[in-house]
Design an enzyme around this catalytic site. Structure first.
Site, PDB file in Angstrom:
ATOM      1  N   ASP A   1       0.217  10.206  -3.348  1.00 18.42           N
ATOM      2  CA  ASP A   1       0.043  10.480  -1.914  1.00 18.42           C
ATOM      3  C   ASP A   1       1.135  11.367  -1.330  1.00 18.42           C
ATOM      4  OD1 ASP A   1       2.027   8.612  -2.234  1.00 18.42           O
ATOM      5  OD2 ASP A   1       1.294   7.221  -0.716  1.00 18.42           O
TER       6      ASP A   1
ATOM      7  N   GLY B   1       7.029   0.551  -4.923  1.00 17.81           N
ATOM      8  CA  GLY B   1       6.194  -0.055  -5.964  1.00 17.81           C
ATOM      9  C   GLY B   1       6.531   0.557  -7.314  1.00 17.81           C
TER      10      GLY B   1
ATOM     11  N   ARG C   1      -3.248   2.504  -1.943  1.00 19.11           N
ATOM     12  CA  ARG C   1      -2.805   2.393  -0.550  1.00 19.11           C
ATOM     13  C   ARG C   1      -3.691   3.247   0.349  1.00 19.11           C
ATOM     14  NH1 ARG C   1       2.233   0.442   1.276  1.00 19.11           N
ATOM     15  NH2 ARG C   1       3.034   0.465  -0.817  1.00 19.11           N
TER      16      ARG C   1
ATOM     17  N   THR D   1       5.057   7.092  -7.992  1.00 20.81           N
ATOM     18  CA  THR D   1       4.103   6.197  -7.335  1.00 20.81           C
ATOM     19  C   THR D   1       2.726   6.431  -7.946  1.00 20.81           C
ATOM     20  OG1 THR D   1       2.847   5.778  -5.312  1.00 20.81           O
ATOM     21  CG2 THR D   1       3.997   7.875  -5.404  1.00 20.81           C
TER      22      THR D   1
ATOM     23  N   ASP E   1       7.326   7.953  -0.738  1.00 20.54           N
ATOM     24  CA  ASP E   1       7.837   8.580   0.493  1.00 20.54           C
ATOM     25  C   ASP E   1       8.916   7.757   1.200  1.00 20.54           C
ATOM     26  OD1 ASP E   1       5.954   6.696   1.156  1.00 20.54           O
ATOM     27  OD2 ASP E   1       4.863   7.944   2.586  1.00 20.54           O
TER      28      ASP E   1
ATOM     29  N   ASP F   1       0.087   6.183  -6.364  1.00 22.74           N
ATOM     30  CA  ASP F   1      -0.861   6.554  -5.308  1.00 22.74           C
ATOM     31  C   ASP F   1      -1.141   8.065  -5.207  1.00 22.74           C
ATOM     32  OD1 ASP F   1      -0.831   3.883  -4.740  1.00 22.74           O
ATOM     33  OD2 ASP F   1       0.612   4.048  -3.097  1.00 22.74           O
TER      34      ASP F   1
ATOM     35  N   ARG G   1      11.161  -2.946  -2.100  1.00 22.27           N
ATOM     36  CA  ARG G   1      10.956  -2.226  -0.839  1.00 22.27           C
ATOM     37  C   ARG G   1      12.047  -2.786   0.073  1.00 22.27           C
ATOM     38  NH1 ARG G   1       5.997   0.045  -1.885  1.00 22.27           N
ATOM     39  NH2 ARG G   1       4.503  -1.246  -3.007  1.00 22.27           N
TER      40      ARG G   1
HETATM   41  O1  F6P Z   1       2.257   2.048  -3.739  1.00 13.52           O
HETATM   42  C1  F6P Z   1       1.767   1.485  -4.909  1.00 13.52           C
HETATM   43  C2  F6P Z   1       0.886   0.316  -4.607  1.00 13.52           C
HETATM   44  O2  F6P Z   1       0.483  -0.275  -5.815  1.00 13.52           O
HETATM   45  C3  F6P Z   1      -0.335   0.620  -3.744  1.00 13.52           C
HETATM   46  O3  F6P Z   1      -1.384   1.202  -4.459  1.00 13.52           O
HETATM   47  C4  F6P Z   1      -0.632  -0.733  -3.183  1.00 13.52           C
HETATM   48  O4  F6P Z   1      -1.345  -0.650  -1.962  1.00 13.52           O
HETATM   49  C5  F6P Z   1       0.745  -1.290  -2.939  1.00 13.52           C
HETATM   50  O5  F6P Z   1       1.603  -0.646  -3.854  1.00 13.52           O
HETATM   51  C6  F6P Z   1       0.880  -2.759  -3.089  1.00 13.52           C
HETATM   52  O6  F6P Z   1       2.194  -3.059  -2.797  1.00 13.52           O
HETATM   53  P1  F6P Z   1       2.825  -4.509  -2.997  1.00 13.52           P
HETATM   54  O7  F6P Z   1       2.756  -4.801  -4.460  1.00 13.52           O
HETATM   55  O8  F6P Z   1       4.221  -4.377  -2.486  1.00 13.52           O
HETATM   56  O9  F6P Z   1       1.983  -5.430  -2.184  1.00 13.52           O
END
Ligand code: F6P
Length: 347
Positions: free
Chosen positions: A134, A13, A176, A130, A108, A132, A77
Site C-alpha cells: 500500500d 506488521g 488492510r 508490508t 507507512d 499490503d 506497532r
Molecule cells: O499490515 C499488515 C496486516 O497484516 C494487514 O493486512 C492487516 O489488516 C493488519 O496487518 C492486521 O494487523 P494486526 O495483526 O496488528 O491486527
C-alpha cells in the site's frame, strides 16, 4: 565514509522477507567493515534500549534466520513514538550507544517514525516491509509477493473442493485498506468475483452475479474479498434475510465474511461457503522474489549510509531499486488498478 555502527529494526506488521533483509544488510555492511546491531521490538526497543533490546549478530545466528518467516528481531506497532518527548529519548539512546545510522523495515507508520527521528539528527533509511503493498512510491513491498502466493494456493485448494461439491466459495484475504492482494489473487486464480476496500459494492449485485454464473453452469465460482471492505457495502437489510432463515442475529451485529456467505446462500439458493486466509499470509516462508528484493534493498540501504545520505526511502520503480526522501515517498498515493478490477467482475 567510515561508519562505526548501524542499527536495524523491523516495525509494524511482520512481513515475509524481513529476516532475509536483515541478514543481507548484515552481510553487506560487514563486507564494508560496518557492524550491524539489531534493535528488538521495533521502536519500543529504541525507547527503552535495555540490554535485551540489542542484538549483536553472530555469523551462525545470521545463517540460522536467513530463510525464516516472521521477524527474528520481533516487531511492534508503537503508539508512544507519536510523542515528541519519547522520540527525543529514542534519539538520545541511539547517540549514547554510538549508533551512526538506523535502517527501518516497515510500512507507512514506521516510515513516519523514521522521518521524525531523522529530523532529530539520526540518519535514517527506510525499506518497505508490508504484505499490503500500500505504499504508492514503490511497485513492490517486502512480503507482498509471498502473501499473494499464499492466498493463490489457498484459492487453488478451495477450488478443488468447490469443484468436487459444486459449491461457490468466498475467500477473504488480508491487505488492510489496500485491495492489491485481493486483486492479484483474483488475477492469478481466475476468480469470477472480486470485492476490494477501494470500491463500493452491494450484496444484491453480488447475489445477482452468483445467480447468473450458476445459470451459465458455473456453480463453483470464487469470490475474493479484501478485508476492510465492509465500510464500502451499500445498505441492505441482511439481518432480516438471516432471521427469516432461522439465524439469530442481534440488531447491532456487524457484517463479516461468514455472515455474508450465509446471506448469499439464502439469496442465491446455493451452498456458498467462506474461508479467511488471514495470518497464514503474514507468517509464510518468503518467496524467492521477496528474498531477492530484500537483498537489493539491503544493498541500496548500505550504499546510502556509506555515502552519508539520510531521511530516504528505498523502493522499486520500473523494475529497479531507487530512493527518494521519506516525505516524498509518503506523499505518493497508492494507485489501485481499477481497470483490471472492473474487467474481472465482468467476465
Ligand atoms: O499490515 C499488515 C496486516 O497484516 C494487514 O493486512 C492487516 O489488516 C493488519 O496487518 C492486521 O494487523 P494486526 O495483526 O496488528 O491486527
Amino acid at each position: 565514509m567510515a561508519i562505526k555502527k548501524i542499527g536495524i529494526l523491523t516495525s509494524g506488521g511482520d512481513s515475509p522477507g524481513m529476516n532475509a533483509c536483515v541478514v543481507s544488510v548484515a552481510r553487506i555492511a560487514n563486507h564494508y567493515g560496518m557492524p550491524l546491531v539489531g534493535i528488538k521490538r521495533g521502536y519500543n526497543g529504541l525507547i527503552e534500549m535495555n540490554d535485551h533490546d540489542i542484538e549483536t549478530f553472530t555469523e551462525s545466528e545470521l545463517l540460522d534466520i536467513a530463510d525464516l518467516p516472521g521477524t527474528y528481531l520481533r516487531t511492534a506497532r508503537c503508539k508512544p513514538f507519536y510523542d515528541p518527548e519519547v522520540r527525543k529519548q529514542a534519539a538520545k539512546n541511539l547517540n549514547d550507544n554510538d549508533f551512526e545510522a538506523l535502517i527501518v523495515i516497515g510500512g507507512d507508520g514506521s516510515f513516519n517514525g523514521a522521518m521524525l527521528l531523522a529530523d532529530l539528527g539520526i540518519p535514517c533509511v527506510c525499506i518497505p516491509g508490508t504484505i499490503d503493498n500500500d505504499l504508492g512510491y514503490t511497485e513492490k513491498t517486502l512480503g507482498y509477493d509471498t502473501a499473494v502466493n499464499v492466498s493463490t494456493n489457498a484459492v487453488r485448494s478451495i477450488r478443488a473442493t468447490s469443484r468436487s461439491h459444486d459449491r461457490p466459495h468466498i475467500v477473504q484475504v488480508m491487505g488492510r485498506r489496500s485491495g492489491d492482494i485481493a486483486l492479484k489473487t483474483a488475477m492469478a486464480t481466475g476468480a469470477e468475483l472480486l470485492i476490494v476496500p477501494e470500491r463500493e459494492w452491494s450484496i444484491e449485485d453480488t447475489a445477482e452475479r452468483f445467480i447468473n454464473l450458476i445459470k451459465r453452469g458455473n456453480n463453483r465460482a470464487t469470490l475474493i474479498i479484501g478485508e476492510h471492505c465492509w465500510h464500502q457495502m451499500k445498505p441492505f437489510d441482511w439481518i432480516s434475510v438471516l432471521r427469516e432463515n432461522g439465524i439469530a442475529v442481534h440488531d447491532d451485529e456487524e457484517m463479516d465474511v461468514d455472515k455474508l456467505a450465509k446471506v448469499l446462500k439464502y439469496l442465491c439458493k446455493a451452498e456458498i461457503r467462506a474461508t479467511t486466509v488471514g495470518y497464514t499470509q503474514r507468517g509464510a516462508t518468503p518467496s524467492s522474489s521477496d528474498c531477492s528484493f530484500a537483498f537489493a534493498t539491503a544493498e541500496e540501504a548500505v550504499n546510502l549510509i556509506r555515502s552519508g545520505r539520510s531521511n530516504v526511502a528505498i523502493g522499486q520503480k520500473h523494475g529497479s531499486v531507487y530512493n527518494l526522501p521519506i516525505e516524498d515517498a509518503l506523499n505518493i498515493r497508492h494507485k489501485f488498478n481499477h481497470a483490471s478490477f472492473e474487467l474481472i467482475n465482468k467476465l
